[in-house]
Motif scaffolding. Sequence first.
Motif, PDB file in Angstrom:
ATOM      1  N   ALA A 164       0.828  -1.209   0.000  1.00 47.33           N
ATOM      2  CA  ALA A 164       0.000   0.000   0.000  1.00 47.33           C
ATOM      3  C   ALA A 164       0.863   1.260   0.000  1.00 47.33           C
ATOM      4  CB  ALA A 164      -0.930  -0.007   1.208  1.00 47.33           C
ATOM      5  N   ASP A 165       1.932   1.254   0.793  1.00 49.09           N
ATOM      6  CA  ASP A 165       2.800   2.421   0.893  1.00 49.09           C
ATOM      7  C   ASP A 165       3.464   2.766  -0.436  1.00 49.09           C
ATOM      8  OD1 ASP A 165       2.272   2.615   3.594  1.00 49.09           O
ATOM      9  OD2 ASP A 165       4.140   1.656   4.233  1.00 49.09           O
ATOM     10  N   LEU A 166       3.819   1.745  -1.215  1.00 49.43           N
ATOM     11  CA  LEU A 166       4.605   1.950  -2.426  1.00 49.43           C
ATOM     12  C   LEU A 166       3.782   1.906  -3.711  1.00 49.43           C
ATOM     13  CD1 LEU A 166       7.694  -0.226  -1.401  1.00 49.43           C
ATOM     14  CD2 LEU A 166       7.471   2.260  -1.256  1.00 49.43           C
ATOM     15  N   LEU A 167       2.481   1.727  -3.545  1.00 46.29           N
ATOM     16  CA  LEU A 167       1.604   1.539  -4.697  1.00 46.29           C
ATOM     17  C   LEU A 167       1.689   2.690  -5.698  1.00 46.29           C
ATOM     18  CD1 LEU A 167      -0.595  -0.395  -5.810  1.00 46.29           C
ATOM     19  CD2 LEU A 167      -2.273   0.980  -4.561  1.00 46.29           C
ATOM     20  N   SER A 168       1.675   3.906  -5.206  1.00 41.65           N
ATOM     21  CA  SER A 168       1.648   5.072  -6.097  1.00 41.65           C
ATOM     22  C   SER A 168       3.004   5.351  -6.746  1.00 41.65           C
ATOM     23  CB  SER A 168       1.182   6.311  -5.332  1.00 41.65           C
ATOM     24  OG  SER A 168       2.105   6.652  -4.312  1.00 41.65           O
ATOM     25  N   HIS A 169       4.034   4.613  -6.328  1.00 43.12           N
ATOM     26  CA  HIS A 169       5.379   4.822  -6.871  1.00 43.12           C
ATOM     27  C   HIS A 169       5.748   3.776  -7.923  1.00 43.12           C
ATOM     28  CE1 HIS A 169       6.262   7.952  -3.953  1.00 43.12           C
ATOM     29  NE2 HIS A 169       5.795   7.152  -2.998  1.00 43.12           N
ATOM     30  N   ASN A 170       4.762   3.004  -8.382  1.00 45.70           N
ATOM     31  CA  ASN A 170       5.003   1.995  -9.411  1.00 45.70           C
ATOM     32  C   ASN A 170       5.978   0.921  -8.935  1.00 45.70           C
ATOM     33  OD1 ASN A 170       4.598   0.870 -12.006  1.00 45.70           O
ATOM     34  ND2 ASN A 170       6.460   1.848 -12.776  1.00 45.70           N
ATOM     35  N   ILE A 171       5.851   0.572  -7.656  1.00 52.90           N
ATOM     36  CA  ILE A 171       6.711  -0.468  -7.077  1.00 52.90           C
ATOM     37  C   ILE A 171       5.837  -1.648  -6.669  1.00 52.90           C
ATOM     38  CG2 ILE A 171       8.288  -1.052  -5.193  1.00 52.90           C
ATOM     39  CD1 ILE A 171       9.073   1.947  -5.149  1.00 52.90           C
ATOM     40  N   LYS A 172       6.109  -2.790  -7.253  1.00 49.17           N
ATOM     41  CA  LYS A 172       5.370  -4.003  -6.911  1.00 49.17           C
ATOM     42  C   LYS A 172       5.924  -4.607  -5.623  1.00 49.17           C
ATOM     43  CE  LYS A 172       4.660  -5.432 -11.763  1.00 49.17           C
ATOM     44  NZ  LYS A 172       4.808  -6.579 -12.692  1.00 49.17           N
ATOM     45  N   VAL A 173       5.061  -5.226  -4.848  1.00 46.79           N
ATOM     46  CA  VAL A 173       5.476  -5.970  -3.655  1.00 46.79           C
ATOM     47  C   VAL A 173       4.800  -7.339  -3.693  1.00 46.79           C
ATOM     48  CG1 VAL A 173       5.507  -6.088  -1.139  1.00 46.79           C
ATOM     49  CG2 VAL A 173       5.820  -3.879  -2.284  1.00 46.79           C
ATOM     50  N   SER A 174       5.602  -8.375  -3.634  1.00 47.31           N
ATOM     51  CA  SER A 174       5.099  -9.746  -3.636  1.00 47.31           C
ATOM     52  C   SER A 174       5.613 -10.468  -2.392  1.00 47.31           C
ATOM     53  CB  SER A 174       5.571 -10.509  -4.878  1.00 47.31           C
ATOM     54  OG  SER A 174       5.197  -9.859  -6.070  1.00 47.31           O
ATOM     55  N   GLU A 175       4.801 -11.384  -1.892  1.00 45.30           N
ATOM     56  CA  GLU A 175       5.241 -12.231  -0.789  1.00 45.30           C
ATOM     57  C   GLU A 175       5.095 -13.693  -1.201  1.00 45.30           C
ATOM     58  OE1 GLU A 175       4.371 -13.324   3.912  1.00 45.30           O
ATOM     59  OE2 GLU A 175       2.922 -12.135   2.785  1.00 45.30           O
ATOM     60  N   ILE A 176       6.129 -14.471  -0.950  1.00 44.98           N
ATOM     61  CA  ILE A 176       6.099 -15.905  -1.211  1.00 44.98           C
ATOM     62  C   ILE A 176       6.080 -16.618   0.141  1.00 44.98           C
ATOM     63  CG2 ILE A 176       7.327 -17.870  -2.199  1.00 44.98           C
ATOM     64  CD1 ILE A 176       8.451 -16.001  -4.280  1.00 44.98           C
ATOM     65  N   ARG A 177       5.100 -17.500   0.326  1.00 45.93           N
ATOM     66  CA  ARG A 177       4.942 -18.187   1.604  1.00 45.93           C
ATOM     67  C   ARG A 177       5.005 -19.696   1.385  1.00 45.93           C
ATOM     68  NH1 ARG A 177       0.378 -17.629   4.232  1.00 45.93           N
ATOM     69  NH2 ARG A 177      -0.958 -16.775   2.605  1.00 45.93           N
ATOM     70  N   PRO A 178       6.204 -20.266   1.480  1.00 47.88           N
ATOM     71  CA  PRO A 178       6.347 -21.707   1.250  1.00 47.88           C
ATOM     72  C   PRO A 178       5.977 -22.525   2.486  1.00 47.88           C
ATOM     73  CG  PRO A 178       8.403 -20.491   0.844  1.00 47.88           C
ATOM     74  CD  PRO A 178       7.499 -19.616   1.625  1.00 47.88           C
ATOM     75  N   GLY A 179       5.639 -23.778   2.209  1.00 46.20           N
ATOM     76  CA  GLY A 179       5.555 -24.774   3.259  1.00 46.20           C
ATOM     77  C   GLY A 179       6.926 -25.407   3.434  1.00 46.20           C
ATOM     78  N   MET A 180       6.975 -26.716   3.451  1.00 43.04           N
ATOM     79  CA  MET A 180       8.214 -27.436   3.737  1.00 43.04           C
ATOM     80  C   MET A 180       9.191 -27.347   2.560  1.00 43.04           C
ATOM     81  SD  MET A 180       8.428 -31.417   4.939  1.00 43.04           S
ATOM     82  CE  MET A 180       7.181 -31.144   6.212  1.00 43.04           C
ATOM     83  N   VAL A 181      10.363 -26.754   2.802  1.00 37.86           N
ATOM     84  CA  VAL A 181      11.422 -26.641   1.793  1.00 37.86           C
ATOM     85  C   VAL A 181      12.699 -27.223   2.399  1.00 37.86           C
ATOM     86  CG1 VAL A 181      12.707 -25.116   0.254  1.00 37.86           C
ATOM     87  CG2 VAL A 181      10.390 -24.474   0.981  1.00 37.86           C
TER      88      VAL A 181
END
Length: 249
Positions: A164-181
């Motif tokens: 939300a903070d970076l939305l207007s600056h054309n910056i994507k934010v992704s989160e990867i949430r793995p199980g057992m690795v």
Amino acid sequence: MKKQALVTGATSGIGRATALRLSVVGYDIIATGRRADRLAELKASIEAQGGACRTLCFDIRSEEECKKFLEPIEQVDLLVNNAGLAAGLEHIDQGSTADWDAMIDTNVKGLLYVTRIISPKMVAAGHGHIINLGSIAGTEPYENGAVYCASKHAVHAISQSMRADLLSHNIKVSEIRPGMVETEFSLVRFHGDQQKADKTYVGVEPLTGDDIAETIAWIVQLPAHMNVNDIVLMPAQQAGAYYTYRKTK
């Protein structure tokens, strides 16, 4: 200039695999970690496959070291906040406060220190992408994991607010949430006890660092108007923190 990807915790596991994979898809790599020999080996591997890699050996738990090594960097198009760990697996009344400090300082504060330095560079450039490595523990707390789960709950919340903070600056934010690795994760959690670490994966084909790296490579190659906000990755034998089918034969 080619796109620059900064990968923290790149000396093993998901971080190392991600640095190698991103180099293949066209990024110059800036790899950070605490083990100079592992960083040198990664650099050699990336260069052997025709890529470019710069290494920075420091501990992201130190704000001063983060500033010293990261502030001089001029361009970062992609930040992969991968560095993290679990330490200990005990009930809250028996946990080690040193383990708690290590998890909070790395998983939460280290991520914040790095992001605080790098995100203004993206804002100034008018584009960027930040990928945070979370965990299913970020939404599914489990017995013996109170502080680790709390740290990954924090990563989940930070990722949502950061987006939300970076939305207007054309910056994507992704989160990867793995199980057992299967990486050094369990070996670190059990303080080098290989027997305990191996038991984590008995009867299961877990995900690998390469699996997560492939997912990251897919995310960063999506069209500019698309973003993966949050993705959960599991081994086929795992349905959640408490549901794992282990083959006995």
